[in-house]
Design a protein around this motif. Structure first.
Motif, PDB file in Angstrom:
ATOM      1  N   ASN A 102       9.305  -8.141  -0.161  1.00 52.95           N
ATOM      2  CA  ASN A 102       9.252  -9.032   0.879  1.00 52.95           C
ATOM      3  C   ASN A 102       8.112  -8.756   1.699  1.00 52.95           C
ATOM      4  O   ASN A 102       7.925  -7.881   2.339  1.00 52.95           O
ATOM      5  CB  ASN A 102      10.615  -8.616   1.732  1.00 52.95           C
ATOM      6  CG  ASN A 102      10.709  -9.382   3.171  1.00 52.95           C
ATOM      7  OD1 ASN A 102      10.074 -10.418   3.329  1.00 52.95           O
ATOM      8  ND2 ASN A 102      11.639  -9.300   3.929  1.00 52.95           N
ATOM      9  N   GLN A 103       7.309  -9.674   1.465  1.00 51.99           N
ATOM     10  CA  GLN A 103       6.000  -9.602   1.847  1.00 51.99           C
ATOM     11  C   GLN A 103       5.975  -9.784   3.462  1.00 51.99           C
ATOM     12  O   GLN A 103       5.316  -9.109   4.170  1.00 51.99           O
ATOM     13  CB  GLN A 103       5.052 -10.911   1.450  1.00 51.99           C
ATOM     14  CG  GLN A 103       3.639 -11.026   2.122  1.00 51.99           C
ATOM     15  CD  GLN A 103       2.905 -12.151   1.529  1.00 51.99           C
ATOM     16  OE1 GLN A 103       3.167 -12.600   0.410  1.00 51.99           O
ATOM     17  NE2 GLN A 103       2.164 -12.629   2.152  1.00 51.99           N
ATOM     18  N   ASN A 104       6.649 -10.473   4.069  1.00 52.83           N
ATOM     19  CA  ASN A 104       7.053 -10.606   5.538  1.00 52.83           C
ATOM     20  C   ASN A 104       7.446  -9.122   6.277  1.00 52.83           C
ATOM     21  O   ASN A 104       7.351  -9.090   7.551  1.00 52.83           O
ATOM     22  CB  ASN A 104       8.309 -11.521   5.798  1.00 52.83           C
ATOM     23  CG  ASN A 104       7.777 -12.915   5.424  1.00 52.83           C
ATOM     24  OD1 ASN A 104       6.549 -13.323   5.375  1.00 52.83           O
ATOM     25  ND2 ASN A 104       8.627 -13.785   4.942  1.00 52.83           N
ATOM     26  N   ALA A 105       8.052  -8.295   5.333  1.00 55.48           N
ATOM     27  CA  ALA A 105       8.303  -6.979   6.217  1.00 55.48           C
ATOM     28  C   ALA A 105       6.988  -6.147   6.275  1.00 55.48           C
ATOM     29  O   ALA A 105       7.227  -5.165   7.020  1.00 55.48           O
ATOM     30  CB  ALA A 105       9.353  -6.346   5.356  1.00 55.48           C
ATOM     31  N   LEU A 106       5.837  -6.435   5.586  1.00 61.43           N
ATOM     32  CA  LEU A 106       4.643  -5.754   5.801  1.00 61.43           C
ATOM     33  C   LEU A 106       3.731  -6.374   6.966  1.00 61.43           C
ATOM     34  O   LEU A 106       3.443  -7.672   6.877  1.00 61.43           O
ATOM     35  CB  LEU A 106       3.942  -5.995   4.367  1.00 61.43           C
ATOM     36  CG  LEU A 106       2.942  -4.973   4.155  1.00 61.43           C
ATOM     37  CD1 LEU A 106       3.183  -3.557   4.323  1.00 61.43           C
ATOM     38  CD2 LEU A 106       1.832  -5.447   3.003  1.00 61.43           C
ATOM     39  N   GLN A 107       3.681  -5.339   7.927  1.00 58.70           N
ATOM     40  CA  GLN A 107       2.790  -5.814   9.116  1.00 58.70           C
ATOM     41  C   GLN A 107       1.307  -5.682   8.483  1.00 58.70           C
ATOM     42  O   GLN A 107       0.779  -4.589   8.112  1.00 58.70           O
ATOM     43  CB  GLN A 107       3.031  -5.237  10.142  1.00 58.70           C
ATOM     44  CG  GLN A 107       2.056  -5.126  11.393  1.00 58.70           C
ATOM     45  CD  GLN A 107       2.095  -6.706  11.992  1.00 58.70           C
ATOM     46  OE1 GLN A 107       3.178  -7.285  11.883  1.00 58.70           O
ATOM     47  NE2 GLN A 107       1.164  -7.123  12.610  1.00 58.70           N
ATOM     48  N   VAL A 108       0.479  -6.763   8.649  1.00 61.62           N
ATOM     49  CA  VAL A 108      -0.927  -6.542   8.227  1.00 61.62           C
ATOM     50  C   VAL A 108      -1.961  -6.380   9.660  1.00 61.62           C
ATOM     51  O   VAL A 108      -1.846  -7.444  10.492  1.00 61.62           O
ATOM     52  CB  VAL A 108      -1.625  -8.069   7.522  1.00 61.62           C
ATOM     53  CG1 VAL A 108      -2.979  -7.696   6.944  1.00 61.62           C
ATOM     54  CG2 VAL A 108      -0.517  -8.070   6.267  1.00 61.62           C
ATOM     55  N   ILE A 109      -2.498  -5.539   9.545  1.00 62.77           N
ATOM     56  CA  ILE A 109      -3.294  -5.187  10.940  1.00 62.77           C
ATOM     57  C   ILE A 109      -4.831  -5.230  10.468  1.00 62.77           C
ATOM     58  O   ILE A 109      -5.165  -4.208   9.663  1.00 62.77           O
ATOM     59  CB  ILE A 109      -2.857  -3.803  11.537  1.00 62.77           C
ATOM     60  CG1 ILE A 109      -1.290  -4.065  12.121  1.00 62.77           C
ATOM     61  CG2 ILE A 109      -3.740  -3.506  12.907  1.00 62.77           C
ATOM     62  CD1 ILE A 109      -0.845  -2.622  12.201  1.00 62.77           C
ATOM     63  N   TYR A 110      -5.728  -5.895  11.087  1.00 60.14           N
ATOM     64  CA  TYR A 110      -7.151  -5.652  10.896  1.00 60.14           C
ATOM     65  C   TYR A 110      -7.526  -4.964  11.850  1.00 60.14           C
ATOM     66  O   TYR A 110      -7.465  -5.269  13.162  1.00 60.14           O
ATOM     67  CB  TYR A 110      -7.890  -7.269  11.069  1.00 60.14           C
ATOM     68  CG  TYR A 110      -7.506  -8.179   9.709  1.00 60.14           C
ATOM     69  CD1 TYR A 110      -6.242  -8.873   9.704  1.00 60.14           C
ATOM     70  CD2 TYR A 110      -8.392  -8.096   8.543  1.00 60.14           C
ATOM     71  CE1 TYR A 110      -5.917  -9.599   8.893  1.00 60.14           C
ATOM     72  CE2 TYR A 110      -7.771  -8.812   7.706  1.00 60.14           C
ATOM     73  CZ  TYR A 110      -6.797  -9.732   7.623  1.00 60.14           C
ATOM     74  OH  TYR A 110      -6.339 -10.486   6.334  1.00 60.14           O
ATOM     75  N   VAL A 111      -8.017  -3.878  11.457  1.00 56.13           N
ATOM     76  CA  VAL A 111      -8.651  -2.751  12.501  1.00 56.13           C
ATOM     77  C   VAL A 111     -10.068  -3.172  12.694  1.00 56.13           C
ATOM     78  O   VAL A 111     -10.794  -3.609  11.947  1.00 56.13           O
ATOM     79  CB  VAL A 111      -8.701  -1.372  11.747  1.00 56.13           C
ATOM     80  CG1 VAL A 111      -9.162  -0.340  12.745  1.00 56.13           C
ATOM     81  CG2 VAL A 111      -7.340  -1.008  11.098  1.00 56.13           C
ATOM     82  N   ASP A 112     -10.267  -3.071  14.033  1.00 57.79           N
ATOM     83  CA  ASP A 112     -11.787  -3.262  14.558  1.00 57.79           C
ATOM     84  C   ASP A 112     -12.563  -2.237  14.332  1.00 57.79           C
ATOM     85  O   ASP A 112     -12.500  -1.268  15.169  1.00 57.79           O
ATOM     86  CB  ASP A 112     -11.329  -3.768  16.139  1.00 57.79           C
ATOM     87  CG  ASP A 112     -12.766  -4.075  16.940  1.00 57.79           C
ATOM     88  OD1 ASP A 112     -13.655  -4.390  15.903  1.00 57.79           O
ATOM     89  OD2 ASP A 112     -13.191  -4.205  17.994  1.00 57.79           O
ATOM     90  N   VAL A 113     -13.234  -2.284  13.303  1.00 54.92           N
ATOM     91  CA  VAL A 113     -14.260  -0.913  12.922  1.00 54.92           C
ATOM     92  C   VAL A 113     -15.643  -1.380  13.119  1.00 54.92           C
ATOM     93  O   VAL A 113     -16.287  -2.412  12.961  1.00 54.92           O
ATOM     94  CB  VAL A 113     -13.843  -0.641  11.358  1.00 54.92           C
ATOM     95  CG1 VAL A 113     -12.377  -0.128  11.512  1.00 54.92           C
ATOM     96  CG2 VAL A 113     -13.832  -1.819  10.704  1.00 54.92           C
ATOM     97  N   PRO A 114     -16.423  -0.471  13.006  1.00 51.42           N
ATOM     98  CA  PRO A 114     -18.047  -0.464  13.015  1.00 51.42           C
ATOM     99  C   PRO A 114     -18.419  -1.425  11.655  1.00 51.42           C
ATOM    100  O   PRO A 114     -17.739  -1.513  10.670  1.00 51.42           O
ATOM    101  CB  PRO A 114     -18.598   0.706  12.782  1.00 51.42           C
ATOM    102  CG  PRO A 114     -17.544   1.802  13.257  1.00 51.42           C
ATOM    103  CD  PRO A 114     -16.251   1.188  13.070  1.00 51.42           C
ATOM    104  N   GLN A 115     -19.341  -2.458  11.920  1.00 57.04           N
ATOM    105  CA  GLN A 115     -19.663  -3.569  11.074  1.00 57.04           C
ATOM    106  C   GLN A 115     -21.092  -3.113  10.391  1.00 57.04           C
ATOM    107  O   GLN A 115     -21.930  -2.937  11.153  1.00 57.04           O
ATOM    108  CB  GLN A 115     -19.875  -4.860  11.682  1.00 57.04           C
ATOM    109  CG  GLN A 115     -18.296  -5.171  12.329  1.00 57.04           C
ATOM    110  CD  GLN A 115     -17.364  -5.385  11.144  1.00 57.04           C
ATOM    111  OE1 GLN A 115     -17.737  -6.575  10.298  1.00 57.04           O
ATOM    112  NE2 GLN A 115     -16.390  -4.771  11.042  1.00 57.04           N
TER     113      GLN A 115
END
Length: 181
Positions: A102-115
């Motif tokens: 179940n892909q919808n159960a997985l929360q995807v978080i883009y972490v604001d990291v040094p670029q």
């Protein structure tokens, strides 16, 4: 004073108890604020970030999450998420012998990291993310998703020099060993 305070100050002052001059008066009915009237609250960016962080931390404690640390996010992020989720689906299918991930159960978080500032330092940044993450995992998780000042460019330069020294040292040992054969 916030807009709410300004709009409702008069009505609040009018509801203060009045002096009783020997007679009993009926309390005046207060006019209720209109439900159609929008109420706006002005919050600082820092306060908004803090609220988002608390909500996110609570969510992270309850749901499986995929944290994406992307050092070159200016090129886009959709392909990163898609590639990782496809890998997870593939592994889930192999390990669990079912297609019911179940892909919808997985929360995807883009972490604001040094670029990174170039297209060649992604490996150094990845190593630094992993090192920092495991150095103090609890503090790192509490700070997610706002890690943009986690480390600076000098840290990456030091890491590059450390790896270069290690490679040269190993190469030197290998060459000395090869020469003695």
């Amino acid at each position: 004073m916030t807009e709410i305070g300004q709009k409702h100050t008069k009505s609040l002052k009018a509801t203060k108890p009045m002096q009783n001059h020997g007679y009993q008066s009926r309390p005046k009915k207060r006019k209720q604020p209109s439900t159609e009237e929008p109420i706006s609250i002005s919050l600082s960016e820092e306060r908004i970030s803090a609220i988002k962080q608390i909500v996110l931390r609570d969510y992270l404690n309850k749901a499986p999450s995929l944290l994406i640390f992307n050092s070159i996010s200016k090129l886009g992020t959709g392909y990163v998420e898609e590639t990782i989720i496809n890998f997870i689906k593939s592994e889930f299918k192999k390990q669990c012998r079912t297609d019911t991930f179940n892909q919808n159960a997985l929360q995807v978080i883009y972490v604001d990291v040094p670029q990174q500032k170039n297209s060649s330092d992604c490996g150094l940044y990845m190593l630094q993310y992993v090192e920092n993450f495991f150095k103090d995992t609890k503090t790192t998780l509490d700070a997610i998703p706002y890690l943009h000042d986690w480390f600076d460019d000098r840290t990456i330069m030091r890491k590059r020099r450390t790896i270069e020294s290690l490679i040269l040292e190993k190469a030197s040992k290998f060459l000395n060993l090869s020469a003695s054969l």
